[in-house]
Design an enzyme around this catalytic site. Structure first.
Site, mmCIF file in Angstrom:
data_model
loop_
_atom_site.group_PDB
_atom_site.id
_atom_site.type_symbol
_atom_site.label_atom_id
_atom_site.label_comp_id
_atom_site.label_asym_id
_atom_site.label_seq_id
_atom_site.Cartn_x
_atom_site.Cartn_y
_atom_site.Cartn_z
ATOM 1 N N LYS A 1 44.278 41.970 32.974
ATOM 2 C CA LYS A 1 43.884 41.620 34.340
ATOM 3 C C LYS A 1 45.109 41.478 35.244
ATOM 4 C CE LYS A 1 41.590 38.143 37.152
ATOM 5 N NZ LYS A 1 40.883 36.856 37.212
ATOM 6 N N ASP B 1 43.856 34.369 49.675
ATOM 7 C CA ASP B 1 42.433 34.281 49.967
ATOM 8 C C ASP B 1 41.840 35.571 49.443
ATOM 9 O OD1 ASP B 1 40.451 32.453 51.138
ATOM 10 O OD2 ASP B 1 39.928 34.205 52.330
ATOM 11 N N GLY C 1 35.126 33.193 38.371
ATOM 12 C CA GLY C 1 34.463 33.726 39.558
ATOM 13 C C GLY C 1 33.546 34.884 39.225
ATOM 14 N N ASP D 1 34.489 37.754 37.932
ATOM 15 C CA ASP D 1 35.062 38.620 36.893
ATOM 16 C C ASP D 1 34.034 39.120 35.878
ATOM 17 O OD1 ASP D 1 37.515 38.284 38.104
ATOM 18 O OD2 ASP D 1 38.382 37.048 36.520
ATOM 19 N N HIS E 1 44.330 24.241 44.627
ATOM 20 C CA HIS E 1 44.135 23.205 43.620
ATOM 21 C C HIS E 1 43.539 23.806 42.350
ATOM 22 C CE1 HIS E 1 44.209 20.663 47.355
ATOM 23 N NE2 HIS E 1 44.981 19.937 46.577
#
EC number: 3.6.1.66
Length: 198
Positions: A178, A68, A152, A154, A9
């Site tokens: 990236k 994941d 996150g 980064d 999501h």
């Protein structure tokens, strides 16, 4: 146009995957998943990726991809690892996760701050066929966040292999930089032979 559902999501991940997929399969559209979130009770990246991809394939009837991923810090024995998204608690607060990790490493000297981003991508087809691939992106953790980009962890991840004197975190990289180097792009390269069969 062929479609594959990405079991997330998170719109950031959908955009990131679409950019990576477009390089090898411009005819393949990555769509976001709108179904219920399964319980991610696996203890490995592969197990959790498969749980999510199976749920998305069953819900949509389309081939499903699921990633994941997380950061694995060597001095912490590979943690946060599969718990990266929930490191500071079940609220999934990215800022709190990052701050807690920095606090835990506050007394760790730079030579011992090695870490890697890990991504496992699962591909589950409607017929039940399943595959997983893995990508690892080595680097180290900065002592404070830098850069407005990414998400996150980064802003504290400094990848290996940058030119001498370049100590930028991924938060300071462009999206294109990236996408060319990330753990997801490395995993995705392993996935390409499977995608061409869709």
């Amino acid at each position: 146009m062929a479609r594959v559902v990405l079991a997330t999501h998170n719109p950031h991940k959908v955009e990131e995957f679409q950019a990576i997929v477009a390089e090898v399969r411009p005819d393949l559209e990555v769509i976001g998943y709108d179904g219920p979130e399964p319980v991610e009770d696996g203890v490995t990246f592969a197990a959790n990726a498969l749980i999510k991809a199976r749920a998305a394939a069953q819900h949509t009837g389309l081939p499903a991809l699921a990633d994941d991923s997380g950061v694995a810090v060597d001095v912490l024995g590979g943690s946060p690892g599969v718990f990266s998204a929930y490191w500071a608690g079940h609220q999934k607060d990215a800022t709190a996760n990052l701050e807690l990790l920095l606090d835990q490493l506050s007394d760790v000297a730079d030579p011992h701050r090695s870490a890697q981003f890990v991504s496992v991508i699962a591909l589950v087809r409607p017929d039940g066929t399943e595959d997983t691939v893995e990508g690892r992106w080595p680097g180290r953790l900065a002592t404070s966040p830098a850069g407005p980009g990414g998400f996150g962890y980064d802003p504290i991840f400094v990848p290996d292999g940058q030119p001498a004197g370049d100590e930028r975190t991924v938060g300071e990289w462009t999206a294109a930089e990236k996408n060319a180097q990330s753990h997801r792009s490395r995993a995705f390269r392993e996935l390409v032979p499977l995608l061409v069969t869709l």
